[in-house]
Design a protein around this motif. Structure first.
Motif, short mmCIF file in Angstrom:
data_model
loop_
_atom_site.label_atom_id
_atom_site.label_comp_id
_atom_site.label_asym_id
_atom_site.label_seq_id
_atom_site.Cartn_x
_atom_site.Cartn_y
_atom_site.Cartn_z
N GLY A 66 0.79 -1.22 0.00
CA GLY A 66 0.00 0.00 0.00
C GLY A 66 0.83 1.27 0.00
N VAL A 67 0.37 2.25 -0.78
CA VAL A 67 1.02 3.56 -0.81
C VAL A 67 0.96 4.18 0.58
CG1 VAL A 67 0.85 5.91 -1.72
CG2 VAL A 67 0.56 3.97 -3.24
N VAL A 68 -0.20 4.09 1.21
CA VAL A 68 -0.41 4.74 2.50
C VAL A 68 0.45 4.13 3.60
CG1 VAL A 68 -2.37 3.32 3.24
CG2 VAL A 68 -2.23 5.70 3.97
N THR A 69 0.86 2.88 3.48
CA THR A 69 1.70 2.25 4.50
C THR A 69 3.19 2.27 4.12
OG1 THR A 69 1.26 0.09 3.54
CG2 THR A 69 -0.13 0.77 5.41
N SER A 70 3.54 2.94 3.04
CA SER A 70 4.95 2.99 2.65
C SER A 70 5.86 3.62 3.71
CB SER A 70 5.12 3.68 1.29
OG SER A 70 4.60 4.98 1.31
N PRO A 71 5.39 4.57 4.54
CA PRO A 71 6.27 5.07 5.60
C PRO A 71 6.72 3.98 6.59
CG PRO A 71 4.47 6.60 5.27
CD PRO A 71 4.14 5.36 4.47
N LEU A 72 5.89 2.95 6.78
CA LEU A 72 6.27 1.86 7.67
C LEU A 72 7.41 1.02 7.07
CD1 LEU A 72 2.71 0.57 8.66
CD2 LEU A 72 4.21 2.08 9.99
N ALA A 74 9.53 2.20 4.58
CA ALA A 74 10.59 3.06 4.06
C ALA A 74 11.96 2.89 4.72
CB ALA A 74 10.15 4.52 4.11
N PRO A 75 12.05 2.67 6.03
CA PRO A 75 13.39 2.49 6.60
C PRO A 75 14.12 1.25 6.06
CG PRO A 75 11.80 2.95 8.32
CD PRO A 75 11.01 2.72 7.06
N PHE A 76 13.38 0.32 5.48
CA PHE A 76 13.97 -0.93 5.03
C PHE A 76 13.88 -1.14 3.53
CE2 PHE A 76 12.03 -1.41 9.22
CZ PHE A 76 13.16 -1.67 9.98
N THR A 77 13.17 -0.24 2.83
CA THR A 77 12.94 -0.43 1.41
C THR A 77 13.25 0.85 0.63
OG1 THR A 77 10.61 0.22 1.54
CG2 THR A 77 11.11 -2.13 1.81
N ARG A 78 13.32 0.68 -0.68
CA ARG A 78 13.52 1.80 -1.59
C ARG A 78 12.42 1.72 -2.65
NH1 ARG A 78 18.61 1.27 -1.70
NH2 ARG A 78 19.27 3.09 -0.60
N PHE A 79 11.77 2.86 -2.92
CA PHE A 79 10.71 2.92 -3.93
C PHE A 79 11.28 2.53 -5.29
CE2 PHE A 79 8.52 5.25 -7.28
CZ PHE A 79 7.21 4.87 -7.06
N LYS A 80 10.54 1.70 -6.00
CA LYS A 80 10.94 1.30 -7.34
C LYS A 80 9.99 1.89 -8.38
CE LYS A 80 12.50 -2.76 -9.83
NZ LYS A 80 12.60 -4.21 -9.82
N GLU A 81 8.67 1.64 -8.20
CA GLU A 81 7.69 2.16 -9.15
C GLU A 81 6.28 2.01 -8.61
OE1 GLU A 81 8.24 -0.18 -12.68
OE2 GLU A 81 7.68 -2.04 -11.67
N ALA A 82 5.37 2.76 -9.20
CA ALA A 82 3.95 2.58 -8.88
C ALA A 82 3.51 1.24 -9.47
CB ALA A 82 3.13 3.72 -9.47
N ALA A 83 2.56 0.59 -8.79
CA ALA A 83 2.16 -0.74 -9.23
C ALA A 83 0.68 -0.95 -8.97
CB ALA A 83 2.98 -1.80 -8.50
N GLY A 84 -0.14 -0.54 -9.86
CA GLY A 84 -1.57 -0.75 -9.67
C GLY A 84 -2.18 0.30 -8.78
N PRO A 85 -3.49 0.22 -8.61
CA PRO A 85 -4.20 1.22 -7.82
C PRO A 85 -3.73 1.27 -6.37
CG PRO A 85 -5.74 -0.11 -9.09
CD PRO A 85 -4.39 -0.76 -9.20
N VAL A 88 2.54 0.16 -4.53
CA VAL A 88 3.88 0.45 -5.01
C VAL A 88 4.71 -0.83 -5.04
CG1 VAL A 88 3.92 2.84 -4.20
CG2 VAL A 88 4.71 1.02 -2.69
N THR A 89 5.75 -0.80 -5.86
CA THR A 89 6.75 -1.85 -5.84
C THR A 89 7.99 -1.25 -5.19
OG1 THR A 89 5.90 -2.85 -7.85
CG2 THR A 89 8.16 -3.39 -7.26
N GLU A 90 8.51 -1.96 -4.21
CA GLU A 90 9.71 -1.52 -3.50
C GLU A 90 10.71 -2.67 -3.48
OE1 GLU A 90 7.53 1.34 -0.21
OE2 GLU A 90 7.41 -0.83 -0.01
#
Length: 160
Positions: A66-72, A74-85, A88-90
């Protein structure tokens, strides 16, 4: 663990550690349930099983993609691309170590689902009424998502 092969060999200690942490998590749920005098039921109700399956699907997708849970994540992942509604893909920030393991597991809806199912199952045994409300709400959310996607597909088809 040497000789397992390839890049995956470096990840094995992290995965073994995550299994140990999960074992402790499941044991903690067992201890809490025993402390509250709850015993394991003889069988699961089909309705609860269905609600839990759909709720776990929806919550694990929300937590891992989920986009909305990406802050959770983020300390362990890097954004790669948007993926569907609203997804995100990280990718993990590092390939090995605790951060790499957490990043790999946090972006895997199948991996997150194991933790979610354990949590929902423990909650059902400890707080059955409240857990049914939560699983019911998550199931309704999954249904609403399916309807949104179906509606979008119908709109696209109509515009063609």
């Amino acid at each position: 663990m040497q000789g397992y092969g390839g890049e995956e060999e470096a990840k094995l200690p992290g995965y073994a550690g995550s299994m140990a942490v999960f074992g402790l998590y499941a044991t903690a749920w067992t201890a809490v349930l025993r402390r509250h005098g709850r015993s394991v039921p003889d069988a699961l109700r089909a309705g609860d099983l269905a609600l839990t399956a759909v709720a776990a699907f929806r919550l694990s997708r929300l937590l891992s993609k989920g986009v909305v849970t990406s802050p959770l994540r983020a300390p362990f992942t890097r954004f790669k691309e948007a993926a569907g509604p609203s997804e995100v893909t990280e990718e993990p920030r590092t390939e090995s170590g605790v951060g790499g393991t957490v990043g790999a597991l946090a972006t895997c809806p199948f991996c997150v689902a194991v933790w979610v199912v354990t949590t929902l199952t423990g909650a059902q045994m400890l707080w059955p009424r409240q857990a049914r409300i939560v699983t019911g709400a998550l199931t309704a959310l999954a249904g609403a998502d399916a309807l949104q996607l179906a509606y979008s597909a119908l709109q696209q088809k109509a515009q063609e």
